[in-house]
Design a protein around this motif. Structure first.
Motif, PDB file in Angstrom:
ATOM      1  N   LYS A   1     -76.448  25.247 -15.677  1.00  0.00           N
ATOM      2  CA  LYS A   1     -78.124  25.380 -15.134  1.00  0.00           C
ATOM      3  C   LYS A   1     -78.138  23.651 -15.678  1.00  0.00           C
ATOM      4  O   LYS A   1     -79.201  23.715 -15.843  1.00  0.00           O
ATOM      5  N   ALA A   2     -77.233  23.342 -16.359  1.00  0.00           N
ATOM      6  CA  ALA A   2     -77.730  22.373 -17.454  1.00  0.00           C
ATOM      7  C   ALA A   2     -77.362  20.781 -16.364  1.00  0.00           C
ATOM      8  O   ALA A   2     -77.635  20.367 -15.556  1.00  0.00           O
ATOM      9  N   ASN A   3     -79.053  20.007 -16.991  1.00  0.00           N
ATOM     10  CA  ASN A   3     -79.221  18.552 -16.328  1.00  0.00           C
ATOM     11  C   ASN A   3     -78.041  18.155 -16.394  1.00  0.00           C
ATOM     12  O   ASN A   3     -76.799  17.755 -17.042  1.00  0.00           O
ATOM     13  N   LEU A   4     -77.834  17.854 -14.783  1.00  0.00           N
ATOM     14  CA  LEU A   4     -76.531  16.719 -14.971  1.00  0.00           C
ATOM     15  C   LEU A   4     -75.889  15.519 -15.414  1.00  0.00           C
ATOM     16  O   LEU A   4     -75.907  15.773 -16.566  1.00  0.00           O
ATOM     17  N   SER A   5     -78.041  14.685 -16.210  1.00  0.00           N
ATOM     18  CA  SER A   5     -76.958  13.217 -17.103  1.00  0.00           C
ATOM     19  C   SER A   5     -76.722  14.469 -18.466  1.00  0.00           C
ATOM     20  O   SER A   5     -76.441  13.319 -19.241  1.00  0.00           O
ATOM     21  N   SER A   6     -77.548  15.728 -19.123  1.00  0.00           N
ATOM     22  CA  SER A   6     -77.592  15.890 -19.843  1.00  0.00           C
ATOM     23  C   SER A   6     -75.783  16.422 -20.238  1.00  0.00           C
ATOM     24  O   SER A   6     -74.951  16.900 -21.308  1.00  0.00           O
ATOM     25  N   ALA A   7     -74.651  17.021 -18.813  1.00  0.00           N
ATOM     26  CA  ALA A   7     -74.788  17.513 -19.453  1.00  0.00           C
ATOM     27  C   ALA A   7     -73.108  16.192 -19.427  1.00  0.00           C
ATOM     28  O   ALA A   7     -72.026  16.355 -19.809  1.00  0.00           O
ATOM     29  N   LEU A   8     -73.132  15.225 -17.857  1.00  0.00           N
ATOM     30  CA  LEU A   8     -72.530  14.156 -18.526  1.00  0.00           C
ATOM     31  C   LEU A   8     -72.376  13.793 -20.224  1.00  0.00           C
ATOM     32  O   LEU A   8     -71.739  13.376 -21.109  1.00  0.00           O
ATOM     33  N   ARG A   9     -73.111  13.746 -20.540  1.00  0.00           N
ATOM     34  CA  ARG A   9     -73.434  12.701 -21.903  1.00  0.00           C
ATOM     35  C   ARG A   9     -72.195  14.462 -23.320  1.00  0.00           C
ATOM     36  O   ARG A   9     -71.828  13.383 -24.037  1.00  0.00           O
ATOM     37  N   VAL A  10     -72.958  14.783 -23.153  1.00  0.00           N
ATOM     38  CA  VAL A  10     -72.358  15.910 -23.574  1.00  0.00           C
ATOM     39  C   VAL A  10     -70.687  15.436 -23.800  1.00  0.00           C
ATOM     40  O   VAL A  10     -70.096  16.509 -25.166  1.00  0.00           O
ATOM     41  N   TYR A  11     -70.252  16.550 -22.385  1.00  0.00           N
ATOM     42  CA  TYR A  11     -69.234  16.306 -21.688  1.00  0.00           C
ATOM     43  C   TYR A  11     -68.704  14.951 -22.575  1.00  0.00           C
ATOM     44  O   TYR A  11     -67.073  14.277 -23.406  1.00  0.00           O
TER      45      TYR A  11
ATOM     46  N   GLU B   1     -58.134  10.365 -17.145  1.00  0.00           N
ATOM     47  CA  GLU B   1     -57.255  11.095 -16.402  1.00  0.00           C
ATOM     48  C   GLU B   1     -56.707  10.280 -15.268  1.00  0.00           C
ATOM     49  O   GLU B   1     -56.147  11.745 -14.439  1.00  0.00           O
ATOM     50  N   GLY B   2     -56.771   9.698 -14.483  1.00  0.00           N
ATOM     51  CA  GLY B   2     -56.048   9.115 -13.877  1.00  0.00           C
ATOM     52  C   GLY B   2     -56.956   9.527 -12.528  1.00  0.00           C
ATOM     53  O   GLY B   2     -56.213   9.438 -11.501  1.00  0.00           O
ATOM     54  N   SER B   3     -58.413   9.334 -13.027  1.00  0.00           N
ATOM     55  CA  SER B   3     -59.355   9.834 -11.797  1.00  0.00           C
ATOM     56  C   SER B   3     -60.488   8.974 -11.655  1.00  0.00           C
ATOM     57  O   SER B   3     -60.537   7.459 -12.292  1.00  0.00           O
ATOM     58  N   SER B   4     -61.058   8.958 -10.973  1.00  0.00           N
ATOM     59  CA  SER B   4     -62.014   7.993 -10.111  1.00  0.00           C
ATOM     60  C   SER B   4     -63.365   8.506 -10.735  1.00  0.00           C
ATOM     61  O   SER B   4     -63.226   9.643 -11.822  1.00  0.00           O
ATOM     62  N   LEU B   5     -64.739   7.765 -11.381  1.00  0.00           N
ATOM     63  CA  LEU B   5     -65.962   7.951 -12.003  1.00  0.00           C
ATOM     64  C   LEU B   5     -66.407   9.372 -11.334  1.00  0.00           C
ATOM     65  O   LEU B   5     -67.127  10.178 -12.024  1.00  0.00           O
ATOM     66  N   ALA B   6     -66.238   9.119 -10.638  1.00  0.00           N
ATOM     67  CA  ALA B   6     -66.822   9.798  -9.079  1.00  0.00           C
ATOM     68  C   ALA B   6     -66.655  11.145  -9.015  1.00  0.00           C
ATOM     69  O   ALA B   6     -66.847  12.463  -9.214  1.00  0.00           O
ATOM     70  N   ALA B   7     -65.261  11.404  -9.144  1.00  0.00           N
ATOM     71  CA  ALA B   7     -64.564  12.628  -9.484  1.00  0.00           C
ATOM     72  C   ALA B   7     -64.216  12.995 -10.990  1.00  0.00           C
ATOM     73  O   ALA B   7     -64.663  14.195 -10.930  1.00  0.00           O
ATOM     74  N   LEU B   8     -64.755  12.290 -11.937  1.00  0.00           N
ATOM     75  CA  LEU B   8     -65.120  13.467 -13.268  1.00  0.00           C
ATOM     76  C   LEU B   8     -66.558  13.814 -13.349  1.00  0.00           C
ATOM     77  O   LEU B   8     -66.545  14.774 -13.678  1.00  0.00           O
ATOM     78  N   VAL B   9     -67.079  13.171 -12.220  1.00  0.00           N
ATOM     79  CA  VAL B   9     -68.901  13.369 -11.945  1.00  0.00           C
ATOM     80  C   VAL B   9     -68.884  15.457 -11.562  1.00  0.00           C
ATOM     81  O   VAL B   9     -69.079  15.312 -11.824  1.00  0.00           O
ATOM     82  N   ALA B  10     -68.228  14.320 -10.401  1.00  0.00           N
ATOM     83  CA  ALA B  10     -67.911  16.127 -10.445  1.00  0.00           C
ATOM     84  C   ALA B  10     -67.325  17.525 -11.028  1.00  0.00           C
ATOM     85  O   ALA B  10     -68.073  18.202 -10.937  1.00  0.00           O
ATOM     86  N   LYS B  11     -66.592  16.643 -11.616  1.00  0.00           N
ATOM     87  CA  LYS B  11     -65.305  18.308 -12.251  1.00  0.00           C
ATOM     88  C   LYS B  11     -67.185  18.449 -13.349  1.00  0.00           C
ATOM     89  O   LYS B  11     -66.892  19.251 -13.874  1.00  0.00           O
ATOM     90  N   VAL B  12     -67.504  17.813 -13.967  1.00  0.00           N
ATOM     91  CA  VAL B  12     -68.739  17.769 -14.959  1.00  0.00           C
ATOM     92  C   VAL B  12     -69.846  18.992 -13.819  1.00  0.00           C
ATOM     93  O   VAL B  12     -69.769  19.943 -14.209  1.00  0.00           O
ATOM     94  N   ASP B  13     -70.348  18.292 -12.841  1.00  0.00           N
ATOM     95  CA  ASP B  13     -71.388  18.936 -11.973  1.00  0.00           C
ATOM     96  C   ASP B  13     -70.469  19.980 -12.132  1.00  0.00           C
ATOM     97  O   ASP B  13     -71.267  21.081 -12.284  1.00  0.00           O
ATOM     98  N   ALA B  14     -69.662  20.384 -11.473  1.00  0.00           N
ATOM     99  CA  ALA B  14     -69.075  21.943 -10.933  1.00  0.00           C
ATOM    100  C   ALA B  14     -68.681  23.003 -12.358  1.00  0.00           C
ATOM    101  O   ALA B  14     -69.735  23.550 -11.976  1.00  0.00           O
ATOM    102  N   GLY B  15     -68.806  22.580 -13.419  1.00  0.00           N
ATOM    103  CA  GLY B  15     -68.700  23.489 -14.541  1.00  0.00           C
ATOM    104  C   GLY B  15     -69.798  23.429 -15.691  1.00  0.00           C
ATOM    105  O   GLY B  15     -70.268  24.057 -16.324  1.00  0.00           O
ATOM    106  N   ARG B  16     -71.371  22.720 -14.706  1.00  0.00           N
ATOM    107  CA  ARG B  16     -72.156  22.407 -16.147  1.00  0.00           C
ATOM    108  C   ARG B  16     -73.420  23.577 -15.784  1.00  0.00           C
ATOM    109  O   ARG B  16     -74.368  23.417 -16.783  1.00  0.00           O
TER     110      ARG B  16
END
Length: 89
Positions: A70-80, A53-68
């Motif tokens: 009430k899901a747990n962040l770790s779970s949301a990242l796995r699903v993503y 995507e041309g982004s950093s890992l932190a930016a990707l995690v922030a994107k997933v965090d913003a759209g998750r």
């Protein structure tokens, strides 16, 4: 004695399916630090997705965090990671 789970990909490449223990990483999201625990395989996939995507890992995690929601962040990242890699195949 440890048993190793392995699988063969479509290209005939054998892969180790043992997820190993979760690895905890500290990431800053929206100005605050948080810790995320994921297995190495998920960190590797997320790092590659960020590069794609041309982004950093932190930016990707922030994107997933913003759209998750009430899901747990770790779970949301796995699903993503699973959803993105499933679409790529």
């Amino acid at each position: 004695m440890t048993s190793e789970r392995r699988a063969t990909t479509d290209l005939g490449i054998e892969k180790n399916l043992d997820p190993g223990p979760p690895q905890k990483r500290s990431i800053t999201i929206a100005g605050h630090k948080t810790s995320v625990s994921l297995e190495a395989a998920f960190w590797n996939v997320l790092r590659q997705l960020a590069l794609d995507e041309g982004s950093s890992l932190a930016a990707l995690v922030a994107k997933v965090d913003a759209g998750r929601g009430k899901a747990n962040l770790s779970s949301a990242l796995r699903v993503y990671a699973l959803e993105r890699t499933a679409r790529a195949e």
